[in-house]
Structure formats: structure tokens, C-alpha cells
Write a protein that holds these residues in place. Structure first.
Motif, PDB file in Angstrom:
ATOM      1  N   ILE A 148       0.769  -1.244   0.004  1.00  0.00           N
ATOM      2  CA  ILE A 148      -0.044  -0.018   0.056  1.00  0.00           C
ATOM      3  C   ILE A 148       0.890   1.431   0.070  1.00  0.00           C
ATOM      4  CG2 ILE A 148      -1.899   1.114   1.384  1.00  0.00           C
ATOM      5  CD1 ILE A 148      -2.577  -1.397   2.394  1.00  0.00           C
ATOM      6  N   SER A 149       0.761   2.246  -0.922  1.00  0.00           N
ATOM      7  CA  SER A 149       1.463   3.356  -1.204  1.00  0.00           C
ATOM      8  C   SER A 149       0.528   4.569  -1.108  1.00  0.00           C
ATOM      9  CB  SER A 149       2.067   3.349  -2.622  1.00  0.00           C
ATOM     10  OG  SER A 149       2.860   2.345  -2.726  1.00  0.00           O
ATOM     11  N   LYS A 150       1.322   5.768  -0.614  1.00  0.00           N
ATOM     12  CA  LYS A 150       0.721   6.968  -0.736  1.00  0.00           C
ATOM     13  C   LYS A 150      -0.448   7.100  -1.870  1.00  0.00           C
ATOM     14  CE  LYS A 150       1.579  11.894   0.231  1.00  0.00           C
ATOM     15  NZ  LYS A 150       2.487  12.970   0.553  1.00  0.00           N
ATOM     16  N   GLY A 151      -1.742   7.570  -1.385  1.00  0.00           N
ATOM     17  CA  GLY A 151      -2.549   7.887  -2.482  1.00  0.00           C
ATOM     18  C   GLY A 151      -3.315   6.553  -2.928  1.00  0.00           C
ATOM     19  N   ASP A 152      -2.952   5.611  -2.626  1.00  0.00           N
ATOM     20  CA  ASP A 152      -3.791   4.325  -2.905  1.00  0.00           C
ATOM     21  C   ASP A 152      -5.239   4.315  -2.303  1.00  0.00           C
ATOM     22  OD1 ASP A 152      -1.665   3.236  -4.631  1.00  0.00           O
ATOM     23  OD2 ASP A 152      -0.854   1.826  -3.294  1.00  0.00           O
ATOM     24  N   TYR A 153      -6.004   3.637  -2.902  1.00  0.00           N
ATOM     25  CA  TYR A 153      -7.272   3.331  -1.951  1.00  0.00           C
ATOM     26  C   TYR A 153      -7.270   2.192  -1.530  1.00  0.00           C
ATOM     27  CZ  TYR A 153      -9.083   7.853  -3.829  1.00  0.00           C
ATOM     28  OH  TYR A 153      -8.905   9.107  -3.969  1.00  0.00           O
ATOM     29  N   VAL A 154      -7.584   1.721  -0.217  1.00  0.00           N
ATOM     30  CA  VAL A 154      -7.735   0.455   0.407  1.00  0.00           C
ATOM     31  C   VAL A 154      -9.269   0.227   0.689  1.00  0.00           C
ATOM     32  CG1 VAL A 154      -7.007  -0.908   2.464  1.00  0.00           C
ATOM     33  CG2 VAL A 154      -5.329   0.580   1.247  1.00  0.00           C
ATOM     34  N   ASP A 155      -9.640  -0.837   0.058  1.00  0.00           N
ATOM     35  CA  ASP A 155     -11.124  -1.339   0.301  1.00  0.00           C
ATOM     36  C   ASP A 155     -11.089  -2.558   1.212  1.00  0.00           C
ATOM     37  OD1 ASP A 155     -13.697  -2.320  -0.024  1.00  0.00           O
ATOM     38  OD2 ASP A 155     -13.560  -2.683  -2.018  1.00  0.00           O
ATOM     39  N   PHE A 156     -11.665  -2.156   2.426  1.00  0.00           N
ATOM     40  CA  PHE A 156     -11.796  -3.285   3.374  1.00  0.00           C
ATOM     41  C   PHE A 156     -13.011  -3.988   3.588  1.00  0.00           C
ATOM     42  CE2 PHE A 156     -13.340   0.456   5.783  1.00  0.00           C
ATOM     43  CZ  PHE A 156     -14.498  -0.011   6.291  1.00  0.00           C
ATOM     44  N   THR A 157     -13.888  -4.017   2.383  1.00  0.00           N
ATOM     45  CA  THR A 157     -15.054  -4.704   2.548  1.00  0.00           C
ATOM     46  C   THR A 157     -15.165  -6.192   2.855  1.00  0.00           C
ATOM     47  OG1 THR A 157     -15.706  -2.969   0.988  1.00  0.00           O
ATOM     48  CG2 THR A 157     -17.327  -4.968   1.245  1.00  0.00           C
TER      49      THR A 157
END
Lengths: 178, 178
Positions: free
Chosen positions: A95-104
Motif C-alpha cells: 500500500i502506497s501513498k494515495g492508494d485506495y484500500v477497500d476493506f469490505t
């Protein structure tokens, strides 16, 4: 290049909808040009199946520009501290800066681990809510799929666009948490 | 003074076990002297019931030194961005440096919101895993309880110590995430 990093459990629901909603700006923010999707998951059989469905959905219903990468970790569940550590370490560097992390998708401890990693790396945290009736409709469609269909689709070839795109919910709402 | 702040869903499982494991150091760290427990939850009926069970368990099976506070928020679920915002704002000011945040109960978005708030306030993040067979045993016991018993117990009077303390799992494992 912005990535979408998603945890995955036994249901494929959510990640493709998140991708589409981010692309179109249908989450209360600017449209996001996502070129890569990372799926982080356990090696459990049911989760493996969910991964094949996700792959099929992206191949059949997504644009050809997006790359989708499978990141299976050598655990079947998070039942112990050791499992959790393997999962946490598996996230490192993803995971890098500005990425989107979806925890669904996936176990709660997976979701929390991914969200913590996102916060620490200045990534965004998102989730997608699928209404219960839509969720049930999709689960029923999945039960009707033949194993060979899923296997074939999971190889990245779209064998039945209509069928697999029905697994996508049009009523999914994506929420940006941070 | 160190607090335990826990999210709660429709099952009481986890929070008392987390409290006991933190108190005794049975989580891979030093024993933690917790004097206050905050339960953050929605106002859904089933969650209300779970709160009464948690209260009963603490009153019957915990020490008298611990204070347990109910923090119901004016939502029934997290189905929209607005619900999420109410939950997130409900957390504000509740978690302080050095507190322990248990995200075991409740919706995934509640767990993630609580964990993010914990990280930002330099609090610890913990979860407790209850083995499936134990979880099932406890759910069965809950079904056998009479509504009046739960109502009475929820008022903070221990009416049947043995019965309510059976709802606690001895095999629960608490994991410190950060």
C-alpha cells in the motif's frame, strides 16, 4: 500510479463495485484513475473461489486497462496471533501513498490490518455497502454457477459476459472513510 | 486511567474476555489495570439486548472495581455515509492515548472507524477470537435466556451468577494488533 488494494473473503461482492464507483467519482470525491487492483486474501478454498469470481467479473465487465493481481497469503483464516502476523506482513510494501484500500471483504482483523496499514502510508480507506436484497440475489446467482464455468472464468477469459456481469450490484454505495 | 473502548454488535461475545485477558496479561503483554469500559454501539434492538448481556456479564463475573459505560449512537446500522459519519463523530473524544480499543463486535465499518481513531490517538488496538464451537455454545445459551432475566440483569443486578458467567469463553484469545 494509483492502486486499489482490497481484502477478500468468501464472497466476491464489493471490490468491483468499489473500482467502478472510484473510477466514476460515485463516492463523493473526484474520479480516480485506477490502473491496478491488488486482491489480498487467505488461501482458503472458498476464498480461492471468490478470487476466481472477482477475476471473472473484472475480465468480463471491467475495462481492459486495469491489471488485477492476486496476493494469496499462506494461511486459511485468522485464528491466532501467528495468522494475524502473516497477514500483517503480507500487506507490507503493498500500500502506497494515495492508494485506495477497500476493506469490505474478509475477516474483521484483515479489514482492520489493511486500514491501519493504509492510514500509516497515507492511503485512502474505502468500503462499499451492498443492500441485503442485492447481496442475496448475487449469492443465489453464484450458487447456480457451475464449477467449470468459474474455473474457466478465473483463468482470465470471459466465457459468459452476461452471466458474470449480473454478479455486480448497481445499488452498491462506496463510502470514503478517510 | 486506562480505558477499554469496545464496539458492540448483536452478540455480547468478546469484550468481557478482552477485559479479563488484558487484566491478566494473557495477550502477550503486561497486565493492564483497566478501570473503565466504554461500549460503543448502535441503537438497534438486537444490539440493545447484547448490551444488557454485556452489562450482566460484567456485573456477575467481573470485579466491582470496573465501571462500564453504555454509549448508544442514534443509528440502527451503518448503511449509508451519514450513518458512518454519526458513528465516527460518536467516537470523538472517547479514545485517549494508552487506551485499549477492542474492535471485535459490530459492523466492519464500526471496527475500522474505531481502529483508525485508536491509531490517531496513540491507543492500542486489540481483538479477541472465540473458537467457533465456543461461539455456538454461547449463542445457544443466550437463546435459552428469558427476556425478563436479561432485562433484570441489564439493570446492573446479578440475578444468576452461574448462568451469566457461562456466557464467557475460557478459550478466547486476545491479540494485540498495535
Amino acid at each position: 500510479m494509483v492502486k486499489l488494494v482490497a481484502t477478500l473473503g468468501t464472497s466476491p461482492g464489493g471490490v468491483f463495485e468499489t473500482y467502478m464507483n472510484l473510477k466514476s467519482g460515485n463516492y463523493g470525491g473526484e474520479p480516480v484513475d485506477i490502473k491496478e487492483v491488488y486482491i489480498i486474501r487467505t488461501s482458503d478454498k472458498a476464498v480461492e473461489l471468490a478470487w476466481k469470481l472477482v477475476k471473472a467479473i473484472f475480465v468480463c465487465c471491467g475495462s481492459k486497462e486495469v491489471e488485477i493481481a492476486d496476493i494469496p497469503l499462506p494461511i486459511n483464516d485468522i485464528a491466532t496471533k501467528e495468522d494475524y502476523e502473516i497477514f500483517r506482513k503480507g500487506l507490507q510494501g503493498k500500500i502506497s501513498k494515495g492508494d485506495y484500500v477497500d476493506f469490505t471483504g474478509g475477516r474483521k482483523a484483515m479489514s482492520v490490518a489493511a486500514a491501519i496499514n493504509a492510514i500509516r502510508n497515507s492511503a485512502y480507506v474505502v468500503t462499499t455497502i451492498i443492500p441485503q436484497n442485492e447481496y442475496n440475489r448475487i449469492q443465489n446467482l453464484i450458487k447456480q454457477l457451475k464449477e467449470e464455468e468459474i474455473e474457466e472464468a478465473g483463468k482470465g477469459k470471459c466465457i459468459n459476459k452476461e452471466k458474470f456481469c449480473e454478479l455486480v450490484s448497481k445499488d452498491a454505495r462506496t463510502i470514503l472513510l478517510t
